[in-house]
Each structure stands twice: as structure tokens, then as C-alpha cells.
Design a protein around this motif. Structure first.
Motif, PDB file in Angstrom:
ATOM      1  N   TRP A 249       0.803  -1.218   0.000  1.00 60.59           N
ATOM      2  CA  TRP A 249       0.000   0.000   0.000  1.00 60.59           C
ATOM      3  C   TRP A 249       0.838   1.273   0.000  1.00 60.59           C
ATOM      4  O   TRP A 249       0.510   2.229  -0.702  1.00 60.59           O
ATOM      5  N   PHE A 250       1.915   1.288   0.749  1.00 57.83           N
ATOM      6  CA  PHE A 250       2.678   2.534   0.851  1.00 57.83           C
ATOM      7  C   PHE A 250       3.759   2.640  -0.223  1.00 57.83           C
ATOM      8  O   PHE A 250       3.866   3.682  -0.873  1.00 57.83           O
ATOM      9  N   ARG A 251       4.559   1.607  -0.394  1.00 52.59           N
ATOM     10  CA  ARG A 251       5.648   1.712  -1.363  1.00 52.59           C
ATOM     11  C   ARG A 251       5.157   1.560  -2.803  1.00 52.59           C
ATOM     12  O   ARG A 251       5.530   2.343  -3.682  1.00 52.59           O
ATOM     13  N   VAL A 252       4.327   0.555  -3.062  1.00 56.68           N
ATOM     14  CA  VAL A 252       3.870   0.307  -4.428  1.00 56.68           C
ATOM     15  C   VAL A 252       2.763   1.282  -4.809  1.00 56.68           C
ATOM     16  O   VAL A 252       2.873   2.017  -5.790  1.00 56.68           O
ATOM     17  N   ASN A 253       1.678   1.289  -4.050  1.00 52.74           N
ATOM     18  CA  ASN A 253       0.519   2.088  -4.440  1.00 52.74           C
ATOM     19  C   ASN A 253       0.720   3.584  -4.240  1.00 52.74           C
ATOM     20  O   ASN A 253       0.461   4.368  -5.147  1.00 52.74           O
ATOM     21  N   LEU A 254       1.143   3.988  -3.046  1.00 55.79           N
ATOM     22  CA  LEU A 254       1.248   5.414  -2.767  1.00 55.79           C
ATOM     23  C   LEU A 254       2.488   6.044  -3.398  1.00 55.79           C
ATOM     24  O   LEU A 254       2.413   7.114  -4.002  1.00 55.79           O
ATOM     25  N   ALA A 255       3.636   5.380  -3.293  1.00 52.89           N
ATOM     26  CA  ALA A 255       4.885   5.950  -3.808  1.00 52.89           C
ATOM     27  C   ALA A 255       5.170   5.562  -5.264  1.00 52.89           C
ATOM     28  O   ALA A 255       6.013   6.166  -5.907  1.00 52.89           O
ATOM     29  N   GLY A 256       4.497   4.530  -5.765  1.00 52.35           N
ATOM     30  CA  GLY A 256       4.699   4.124  -7.153  1.00 52.35           C
ATOM     31  C   GLY A 256       5.967   3.343  -7.400  1.00 52.35           C
ATOM     32  O   GLY A 256       6.417   3.233  -8.540  1.00 52.35           O
ATOM     33  N   GLU A 257       6.561   2.768  -6.344  1.00 53.40           N
ATOM     34  CA  GLU A 257       7.767   1.960  -6.531  1.00 53.40           C
ATOM     35  C   GLU A 257       7.410   0.684  -7.299  1.00 53.40           C
ATOM     36  O   GLU A 257       6.367   0.080  -7.072  1.00 53.40           O
ATOM     37  N   THR A 258       8.291   0.273  -8.179  1.00 55.20           N
ATOM     38  CA  THR A 258       8.022  -0.907  -9.008  1.00 55.20           C
ATOM     39  C   THR A 258       8.911  -2.097  -8.675  1.00 55.20           C
ATOM     40  O   THR A 258       8.716  -3.180  -9.223  1.00 55.20           O
ATOM     41  N   ASP A 259       9.881  -1.898  -7.797  1.00 51.27           N
ATOM     42  CA  ASP A 259      10.845  -2.963  -7.506  1.00 51.27           C
ATOM     43  C   ASP A 259      10.693  -3.538  -6.102  1.00 51.27           C
ATOM     44  O   ASP A 259      11.652  -4.035  -5.516  1.00 51.27           O
ATOM     45  N   VAL A 260       9.480  -3.504  -5.557  1.00 48.41           N
ATOM     46  CA  VAL A 260       9.235  -4.004  -4.202  1.00 48.41           C
ATOM     47  C   VAL A 260       9.030  -5.515  -4.278  1.00 48.41           C
ATOM     48  O   VAL A 260       8.117  -5.984  -4.958  1.00 48.41           O
TER      49      VAL A 260
END
Length: 164
Positions: free
Chosen positions: A61-72
Motif C-alpha cells: 500500500w505505501f511503497r507500491v501504491n502510494l509511492a509508485g515503486e516498481t521494484d518491491v
């Protein structure tokens, strides 16, 4: 009076979220590895698995969805959609608690960069982009639901009821 009673909307949401996070850790703390990995039903769920799942939910929720990180990294795959509940042989209760603490801190840092009305980077299947406010409420609900499961696990595993 406590912050929940007098704080801003954001302070109230963050305090309730952090309280649920602390509760999850408290419910898993003190279990032996055998207890923490015991499955009490037909699903891959265990107390350790729930904590590992919550770690991945934080990052999702925070890294992928909110921040848009793709390498999690994630343990779930198309072949193993419940992979985040799987426990590796080199893991321990202390390791899982530490990983969860790291994920929660990552979430706090990312959230601190956003206003409550800011929208997630990732568009959901239904075409919406939830706000940080929605993510906070969702995470409070998600962790609280799993804390209820951990209540039952803990009582069945060692008789602890976690009544304060």
C-alpha cells in the motif's frame, strides 16, 4: 485527554494505525517458533504468517501504491497467491518482527511526504486511485482484522488473552 480525543484527523489516523501495528507485534511476541508457525486451520495461515503478510501489505500500500515503486519484492505469485504466508527455514519470530518494524517505518516516511487527500500512484482494477486517507483507514481495518485472528491463535496456542 489523549491524541485520539484532541488531535487532528491525521494524528488520529496515524495513532490508530500505529496502535494496531504495536498490537500485532505484541500478539506474536513471546511465541516459540513452533507455536508461531502452527497452522490451526486448512489455510496457510499461522501467527508468523500473519505478521509476514502484514509486512507485505505495508509495502504494497505505501511503497507500491502510494509511492509508485516498481521494484518491491513480494512472496506472492500467480502460482502461489498466498506466498506471503509461507515461512522460510531461516526466519524467526524476532526476524519477522524486525522486518515488520522496517516496513512500518518505510510506510511512515512515505506517508509523511503526502497530504491525506493525495491519491495513490497506482490505479486500482476498478479505475480508482485511493487517497492516503483511504489507505490509512484500510490499513487500520486490515491490521485490526488480523489482530482478531492473532487473538484466537494466541489463546489456542498458549492461553494468552492479551487483556490490558
Amino acid at each position: 485527554m489523549t491524541m485520539e480525543e484532541t488531535g487532528s484527523e491525521r494524528e488520529v489516523l496515524e495513532e490508530h494505525l500505529d496502535d494496531n501495528r504495536r498490537t500485532a507485534v505484541r500478539k506474536v511476541s513471546g511465541l516459540t517458533w513452533e507455536q508461531a508457525t502452527t497452522r490451526l486451520g486448512h489455510t496457510p495461515t499461522s501467527a508468523a504468517g500473519i505478521l509476514k503478510h502484514l509486512t507485505e501489505v505495508e509495502r504494497w500500500w505505501f511503497r507500491v501504491n502510494l509511492a509508485g515503486e516498481t521494484d518491491v519484492p513480494t512472496s506472492s505469485t500467480d502460482e502461489n497467491p498466498d506466498g506471503e504466508f509461507d515461512i522460510a527455514p531461516d526466519e524467526s519470530v524476532d526476524f519477522l518482527i524486525a522486518e515488520y518494524a522496517v516496513a512500518c517505518e518505510e510506510s511512515r516516511v512515505i506517508a509523511s511526504r503526502h497530504d491525506l487527500a493525495d491519491r495513490c500512484f497506482v490505479v486500482r482494477r476498478n479505475g480508482t486511485r485511493p487517497s492516503l486517507r483511504w489507505v490509512y483507514v484500510h490499513m487500520i481495518e486490515e491490521i485490526a482484522r488480523h489482530n482478531g485472528q492473532l487473538d484466537i491463535y494466541r489463546e489456542l496456542l498458549d492461553g494468552q488473552t492479551d487483556r490490558e
